[in-house]
Design a protein around this motif. Structure first.
Motif, PDB file in Angstrom:
ATOM      1  N   CYS A  63       7.757 -11.519  -5.677  1.00 57.26           N
ATOM      2  CA  CYS A  63       6.999 -11.136  -6.712  1.00 57.26           C
ATOM      3  C   CYS A  63       6.661 -12.082  -8.082  1.00 57.26           C
ATOM      4  O   CYS A  63       5.881 -12.706  -8.006  1.00 57.26           O
ATOM      5  N   GLY A 109       6.506  -5.287 -11.171  1.00 56.48           N
ATOM      6  CA  GLY A 109       6.276  -4.337 -10.206  1.00 56.48           C
ATOM      7  C   GLY A 109       7.257  -3.085 -10.099  1.00 56.48           C
ATOM      8  O   GLY A 109       6.575  -2.112 -10.720  1.00 56.48           O
ATOM      9  N   ARG A 124      -3.323  -5.050  -2.813  1.00 55.05           N
ATOM     10  CA  ARG A 124      -2.955  -3.576  -2.444  1.00 55.05           C
ATOM     11  C   ARG A 124      -4.041  -2.613  -2.737  1.00 55.05           C
ATOM     12  O   ARG A 124      -4.823  -2.802  -3.390  1.00 55.05           O
TER      13      ARG A 124
HETATM   14 MO   LIG Z   1       6.266  -6.673  -6.698  1.00 54.45          MO
END
Ligand SMILES: [Mo]
Ligand SMILES: Nc1nc2c(c(=O)[nH]1)N[C@H]1C(S)=C(S)[C@@H](COP(=O)(O)OP(=O)(O)OC[C@H]3O[C@@H](n4cnc5c(=O)[nH]c(N)nc54)[C@H](O)[C@@H]3O)O[C@H]1N2
Ligand SMILES: Nc1nc2c(c(=O)[nH]1)N[C@H]1C(S)=C(S)[C@@H](COP(=O)(O)OP(=O)(O)OC[C@H]3O[C@@H](n4cnc5c(=O)[nH]c(N)nc54)[C@H](O)[C@@H]3O)O[C@H]1N2
Ligand code: SF4
Length: 774
Positions: free
Chosen positions: A201, A418, A662
């Motif tokens: 991430c 995130g 996403r």
């Molecule tokens: Mo993430």
């Protein structure tokens, strides 16, 4: 459109099509549809009373922290009604569901049958209600008692030739308290094998910022958004992934700030916002967000940043002392002259070409920045998940340094995290590369010798599984198989394990592609009431801006057989370490306060943790760069300008760049629904967004069924059955959804230094669909 076409359902990657409908992409986000969608989700999953009870307590100062994302709550007085967004409500619906998986469910459904379902169907089955065990060779998970489960784990861990044969993954929802005891157990057991979702991430951010400014975190607070002149948002889609950021952006605009968006896609949530919590929004009045939208090519950000810096330099030469902050540069930086020399090597036309943005638009960006120094730069996965992710993060720092846009009100660096506690996990030392100083402290406080050798990160863990070096995988949350790259390769690795263990709330694909033996340990979620010794307890989390806040779940858990994550860790520690341990696990098991007292002794900034965490709204962790105090690896209290070239994209004529994104209806590998409303995609996830000219050039039709290929490192990877959707994306660039396209991401295509898989850039070729030969 073709309905329900099924390819071969491989356990790790079922290939089936649903029934795609395409509508016009939206130019604004949120508003009334968002509220209705949220309500429908909540009502369907959890019923009215339970759902409303949850929404009422979410994000309130005495309630629980939304598990949706890491965007912070406002510091000022909160309205008596809880603040949440559509995706926060969906996250709650997912947890608060009244459907549950008991022994009966597992007896009726074999692992092989469950694997044939798609991720949406798997997730919707409900919350896991009791511990289950899959013996070697068995076809069905079967019930197991907690005691037996811990005994199996302890026996297995103790049978290993070395503690380094086990890896312990963390996904970013685990509380500070459970993260701390978890890493403590892992290190007392004897390994630093702590892969975590950060590796996939913001690792490029953590690495880049730690090296550059001395802390791997952002430097702004929410209030800076209300005192800034320009906000740049690079490679981030807040309308979907951090929806309440739009409220901050709206307020910033009202106070006169300008916004520059940098993204290959025209994302609705960067263009406009109808705030569902204001009268204006309810009436359908849109606040326009981006004043300038730079439609960059995938991974063209480095070239764009350099072009902007070059134009600012030109303006500075024309107006000496008016564009760059010389005072700041002189007092705080190193390498300014060398950096200007470096910029001189690039031609503007070439940079414009590389980023795919007309020079006139880049000039507009430079004009918007030139007279301002209160600048905030936000970024997320569009920046970090590239080979040059760390270098791009440092280029963002370069721009901030030139403008003195760091360490003062209304200015700074804003990586937007995130998972809701991913930043806290790291603060709690969930890290495969701990600093010696941190380990010394553990030793001093607890009296055991923690391992010093760096452990495996995510990619190294997968490789170690393949090489037979890893025998046990323990997942604290997450969905390792689907979140990681090269799905088929990773699945092969996971099947080589002797034991895979997951602490989970919901069923996912990582439970279905497993080691010889497997365990699923069901745990409480953020919204669940956490009763310890007859009293409802709270945990704490750190948001994206370094605020640590309490979170107190309040929904009745769906089963009496769930255990909180901290108890699971302590019980596992006792079953594994027994008398070998120097730590009082029973004390930690019974009391979060005891865990927090230990954290206070080990982690800087947590002194008086138990008092501070009880203050409504929580407390800020220390952050030097926020106050203009730096601590860089190379230059001590000064920050070095970083010199890095442009990324090279060597690709074949027939190849396209592919990024993975996403949809609006998912949280990572949890698929809430099958729509991506803002992009106009309904009832399908296996789509590939392509530029209309590319569609024509390849002689494809709108809706053509295609297969996607990647050949990195000489190994062919195929993702079959995708539907072509002509879309506003730069030519030669394409986008697909994660995790469906993860099969195509090569395990060894990683970011330099951070080792993050390059999920935002894979080279693919696209061919008409051919049924597979099985
Ligand atoms: Mo993430
Ligand atoms: N509802 C919801 N919320 C979430 C999540 C979720 O799945 N669902 N996930 C959470 C997590 S763990 C994370 S890390 C964050 C992720 O949040 P984001 O980073 O916003 O998520 P992504 O969809 O991966 O992609 C971000 C954007 O990058 C753009 N992009 C792709 N490639 C490039 C590029 O090369 N350059 C630039 N400039 N842009 C590019 C894409 O078009 C997309 O708009 O969200 C968190 N919040
Ligand atoms: N191609 C591609 N791949 C990517 C990305 C991308 O952009 N593109 N993004 C990457 C990023 S940014 C991330 S963060 C990773 C995410 O990777 P992970 O964190 O591994 O995945 P999640 O989908 O967030 O995990 C979902 C599972 O967590 C469990 N869970 C949910 N809440 C809790 C809880 O409170 N406790 C416990 N113990 N379990 C819980 C549920 O069982 C659920 O099935 O994926 C990465 N993979
Ligand atoms: S912005 Fe993120 S943390 Fe806030 S309510 Fe929405 S999903 Fe939850």
């Amino acid at each position: 459109m073709s309905k329900n076409i099924k390819q071969q359902p491989a356990a790790e990657n079922p290939e089936e099509l649903l029934d795609l409908k395409v509508t016009k992409p939206k130019t604004w986000a949120a508003g009334i549809p968002a509220v209705t969608v949220a309500m429908v989700d909540i009502l369907q999953e959890s019923g009215f009373v339970r759902g409303m009870e949850g929404l009422f307590k979410m994000n309130k100062k005495d309630g629980f922290d939304c598990s949706g994302c890491a965007w912070p709550d406002p510091d000022d007085d909160r309205s008596p009604v809880a603040e949440y967004c559509e995706n926060g409500a969906k996250a709650l619906a997912e947890e608060a569901t009244t459907k549950k998986l008991t022994a009966k469910f597992f007896a009726e459904n074999s692992v092989a049958d469950l694997a044939k379902l798609n991720d949406y169907e798997i997730g919707k089955k409900g919350r896991i209600a009791q511990p289950v065990y899959l013996p070697k060779g068995a076809t069905h998970y079967q019930p197991i008692s907690w005691d037996d489960a811990f005994k199996k784990i302890g026996d297995k861990l103790n049978s290993l030739a070395s503690p380094d044969e086990a890896a312990f993954y963390t996904s970013g929802r685990t509380s500070n308290e459970a993260s701390f005891t978890y890493q403590l157990f892992i290190r007392e057991f004897g390994t630093n094998n702590m892969p975590d979702c950060s590796n996939l991430c913001h690792e490029s951010t953590s690495f880049g910022l730690a090296e550059a400014i001395g802390i791997g975190k952002g430097t702004v607070t929410l209030n800076d958004f209300y005192e800034t002149d320009v906000i740049m948002i690079i490679g981030q889609n807040p309308g979907t992934n951090h929806p309440r950021m739009l409220t901050a952006l709206e307020k910033a605009k009202q106070k006169g700030s300008k916004i520059i968006a940098v993204n290959p896609l025209h994302e609705a949530g960067l263009m406009g916002f109808k705030n569902p919590q204001t009268v204006k929004g309810v009436l359908g009045i849109t606040t326009h967000l981006a004043d300038l939208y730079l439609q960059v090519k995938i991974n063209g950000d480095m070239a764009l940043l350099k072009a902007i810096e070059k134009l600012l330099y030109k303006a500075e030469q024309e107006n000496p002392g008016k564009v760059f902050d010389h005072e700041f540069i002189k007092n705080n930086t190193e390498g300014y002259v060398a950096f200007l020399d470096h910029l001189n090597q690039f031609e503007l036309d070439h940079l414009a070409d590389e980023c795919g943005i007309p020079l006139s638009q880049i000039e507009q960006a430079a004009d918007m920045l030139k007279d301002k120094s209160r600048i905030i730069i936000c970024w997320a996965m569009g920046v970090t998940q590239h080979v040059n992710g760390v270098a791009t993060v440092k280029e963002i720092v370069n721009l901030a340094l030139l403008k003195g846009a760091i360490g003062k009100p209304g200015a700074g660096l804003c990586p937007v995290r995130g998972h809701s506690n991913v930043q806290g996990n790291r603060t709690m030392m969930i890290f495969d590369k701990p600093k010696p100083k941190q380990l010394d402290k553990l030793k001093e406080v607890f009296g055991f010798e923690p391992p010093r050798k760096h452990g495996y990160d995510v990619v190294e863990s997968i490789q170690a599984m393949h090489e037979g070096k890893l025998k046990v995988f323990f997942g604290m949350g997450g969905n390792f198989l689907s979140a990681t790259p090269d799905t088929t390769y990773t699945a092969d690795g996971m099947r080589k394990l002797e034991m895979s263990i997951h602490v989970s709330t919901k069923l996912n694909r990582s439970h279905l592609v497993h080691g010889d033996e497997a365990l699923i340990l069901p745990t409480l979620s953020r919204s669940d009431k956490d009763m310890v010794l007859g009293e409802a307890q709270f945990v704490s989390c750190e948001n994206s801006m370094g605020v640590v806040q309490m979170s107190k779940g309040m929904l009745e858990p769906i089963s009496k057989d769930l255990m909180n994550e901290n108890q699971i860790v302590c019980r596992m520690a006792k079953a594994t370490l027994g008398d070998r341990s120097v730590i009082d696990w029973s004390k930690f098991e019974k009391s979060y306060d005891a865990v927090r007292d230990a954290i206070a002794k080990v982690i800087p900034g947590f002194e008086h943790y138990n008092q501070k965490v009880r203050i409504p709204g929580g407390f800020y962790l220390p952050n030097g760069p926020r106050e203009g105090k730096f601590d860089s690896a190379e230059f001590g209290s000064r920050v070095g300008f970083n010199i890095a070239g442009l990324p090279k994209h060597e690709m074949r004529q027939d190849e396209y760049r592919m990024t993975t994104i996403r949809s609006h209806d998912q949280f990572n590998t949890t698929i809430y629904g099958l729509d991506d409303r803002y992009r106009g995609i309904h009832n399908e996830r296996r789509v590939i967004f392509m530029n209309p000219n590319d569609v024509a050039k390849a002689s494809f039709k709108d809706g053509e069924l295609v297969d996607l290929y990647n050949n990195f490192g000489g190994r062919e990877r195929v993702a079959r059955l995708f539907v072509v959707v002509p879309y506003n994306i730069p030519q030669g660039n394409t986008a697909t959804y994660y995790p469906e396209a993860n099969v195509l991401i090569p395990i060894d295509s990683v970011a330099e230094k951070s080792n993050t898989p390059t999920s935002k850039l894979v080279f693919i070729s696209i061919k008409k669909h051919q049924p597979a030969k099985f």
